[in-house]
Design a protein around this motif. Structure first.
Motif, short mmCIF file in Angstrom:
data_model
loop_
_atom_site.label_atom_id
_atom_site.label_comp_id
_atom_site.label_asym_id
_atom_site.label_seq_id
_atom_site.Cartn_x
_atom_site.Cartn_y
_atom_site.Cartn_z
N SER A 121 0.64 -1.24 -0.05
CA SER A 121 -0.14 -0.19 0.06
C SER A 121 0.76 1.24 0.17
CB SER A 121 -0.75 0.07 1.35
OG SER A 121 -1.91 -0.98 1.30
N CYS A 122 2.19 1.22 -0.22
CA CYS A 122 3.15 2.39 -0.12
C CYS A 122 3.97 2.29 -1.43
CB CYS A 122 3.86 2.32 1.11
SG CYS A 122 2.88 1.80 2.77
N TYR A 123 4.85 3.35 -1.37
CA TYR A 123 5.96 3.29 -2.51
C TYR A 123 6.87 3.94 -1.62
CZ TYR A 123 2.46 2.97 -6.35
OH TYR A 123 1.40 2.69 -7.28
N ALA A 124 8.24 3.43 -2.14
CA ALA A 124 9.33 4.13 -1.43
C ALA A 124 10.08 4.81 -2.52
CB ALA A 124 10.22 2.95 -1.23
N LEU A 125 10.49 6.09 -1.77
CA LEU A 125 11.17 7.33 -2.77
C LEU A 125 12.85 7.03 -2.23
CD1 LEU A 125 8.86 10.10 -2.95
CD2 LEU A 125 9.24 8.14 -4.82
N LEU A 126 13.53 6.76 -3.04
CA LEU A 126 15.03 6.85 -2.78
C LEU A 126 15.84 8.00 -3.41
CD1 LEU A 126 14.00 3.80 -2.25
CD2 LEU A 126 16.40 3.10 -2.45
N SER A 127 16.48 8.70 -2.59
CA SER A 127 17.14 10.04 -3.54
C SER A 127 18.29 9.30 -3.97
CB SER A 127 17.73 10.71 -2.31
OG SER A 127 18.48 11.83 -2.79
N LYS A 128 18.69 9.69 -5.38
CA LYS A 128 19.80 9.34 -6.04
C LYS A 128 21.12 9.71 -5.56
CE LYS A 128 16.78 8.80 -10.45
NZ LYS A 128 16.86 9.20 -11.89
N LYS A 129 20.91 10.81 -4.86
CA LYS A 129 22.15 11.62 -4.31
C LYS A 129 22.37 11.40 -2.78
CE LYS A 129 23.50 14.43 -8.20
NZ LYS A 129 24.16 15.68 -8.78
#
Length: 420
Positions: A319-327
């Motif tokens: 039920s979620c998304y994960a956002l991973l910073s590229k930097k």
């Protein structure tokens, strides 16, 4: 310890004034069930009434030391009680659906009573006297009065209350510090990335000092020269979650890996712990990765559009998304994702939308700052966010300490000398 009927320890227990709530803030504030949420007296969740003459309601004005109890509510919140401490010149009327309780100070200290109401013993008594209806449960004043209490002498009550309340004061101090730190970080973000007054090469506010702005056709507004318009994938990877089968016990039993779901969101900027845990084998048999600290979780279904920063490695459900910073610059990504949510709300014709999809995220255009400004912002706010995280970990530890001491002190199983 001496036995008493609860009613014999009280100088007052009564329901509130019958007052119809007004739409919008009008007249005097009144208590309601929502005022008791999160186990403290929420002034920002008071109701308001069309009352401008307080004289007919003088017997309903709250005073310091009053205990406010929910006696008509869903089962899990029935009996929830908060302690009211009056602020200078504050006038709040005791409204319907919550009880106002005053203790006899020579028999029952109000702060001790506040903690007594949190004990398993009192909760069991509430369960025994509750009356269940289709949509809610209730408890009667007469039944509450007949609850049997075992109380120590008043001096011991005060000493016990002092220990427990000192822990709660530290918890509230940490929360207050976190609230201020988060507000300052958000204000700085708004100043730099919404008003475009980030420091220019001379350290002056960019837009206010005449920094060059260019018209962007996609956003239909001016943005700083050198900034881009793109979706959040410009600076972040998007990953999905998954849940290991609930029918395979070895995926869950004795698990130590935190497993995040939207119901774990508690309003804190960092997610430090979760209700559920999975095993390493469970992690290997679900679609979720083990996400590192600094990952942003966004809830996409159920409780939609809530954000947290992962405070310790954890998995998450579908039920979620994960956002991973590229930097590895999650500080900027966190606040930019708030802009993304607002963008999605507008597309959904208001503040209500049923779900968020990857397609929704990819089609939402945002103003993305240049790398130098992003890095400068992250360096500036990082100490504040780390302090917030440290305080949340301490809150977790203090809460655990308080909850472990509570039954021991109330039952006389721990001495006050040991607690000192």
């Amino acid at each position: 310890m001496k036995k008493y009927k609860f009613g014999d320890c009280l100088s007052m227990i009564k329901n509130g004034a019958i007052i119809k709530q007004a739409k919008g803030a009008k007249g005097y504030p009144i208590t309601r069930i929502e005022t008791l949420s999160n186990n403290f007296f929420n002034r920002d969740r008071l109701g308001y009434a069309d009352i401008f003459d307080i004289t007919p309601y003088k017997d309903y004005i709250l005073e310091s030391g009053d205990l406010i109890m929910s006696h008509i509510n869903s089962r899990q919140f029935l009996g929830r009680t908060v302690l009211y401490n009056k602020l200078k010149d504050e006038i709040i009327i005791h409204g319907m659906n919550v009880l106002r309780i005053k203790t006899c100070p020579e028999l029952l200290d109000p702060i001790y009573a506040y903690y007594l109401f949190k004990t398993e013993y009192f909760r069991k008594n509430i369960d025994n006297i509750r009356k269940d209806a289709i949509n809610q449960s209730s408890i009667s004043i007469s039944d509450i009065n007949n609850i049997i209490l075992e109380l120590p002498v008043i001096s011991l009550q005060k000493s016990t209350a002092s220990i427990l309340s000192s822990i709660d004061r530290k918890i509230e101090l940490n929360r207050s510090i976190n609230h201020n730190l988060e507000a300052m970080a958000k204000q700085l973000y708004d100043y730099w990335f919404m008003q475009f007054d980030f420091p220019d090469e001379n350290g002056k506010p960019y837009k206010s000092s005449g920094g060059k702005m260019v018209w962007n056709k996609k956003l239909k507004r001016e943005i700083p020269e050198g900034w881009e318009v793109d979706n959040i994938c410009k600076i972040a990877h998007i990953l999905s979650g998954g849940t290991p089968s609930k029918t395979v016990f070895r995926y869950w039993k004795n698990g130590i890996i935190p497993f995040f779901s939207p119901t774990d969101c508690n309003g804190n900027i960092f997610q430090i712990e979760t209700a559920d845990h999975i095993t390493q084998e469970g992690l290997e048999h679900c679609a979720s990765s083990l996400f590192d600290e600094g990952t942003i979780f966004i809830t996409a279904r159920g409780s939609i559009g809530k954000l947290v920063i992962v405070g310790s490695p954890m998995a998450m459900n579908q039920s979620c998304y994960a956002l991973l910073s590229k930097k590895d610059e999650y500080q900027y990504l966190y606040f930019l994702t708030f802009q993304l949510i607002e963008c999605l709300k507008i597309k959904g014709s208001g503040s209500v939308f049923k779900s968020i999809t990857i397609s929704d995220i990819e089609k939402s255009l945002l103003c993305i700052a240049n790398n130098e400004i992003i890095t400068a912002f992250c360096k500036l706010v990082s100490p504040s966010l780390q302090k917030i995280k440290k305080n949340l970990i301490e809150i977790k530890q203090l809460t655990k300490l308080r909850d472990s001491l509570l039954p021991l002190l109330m039952n006389g199983q721990a001495s006050l000398q040991n607690c000192d």
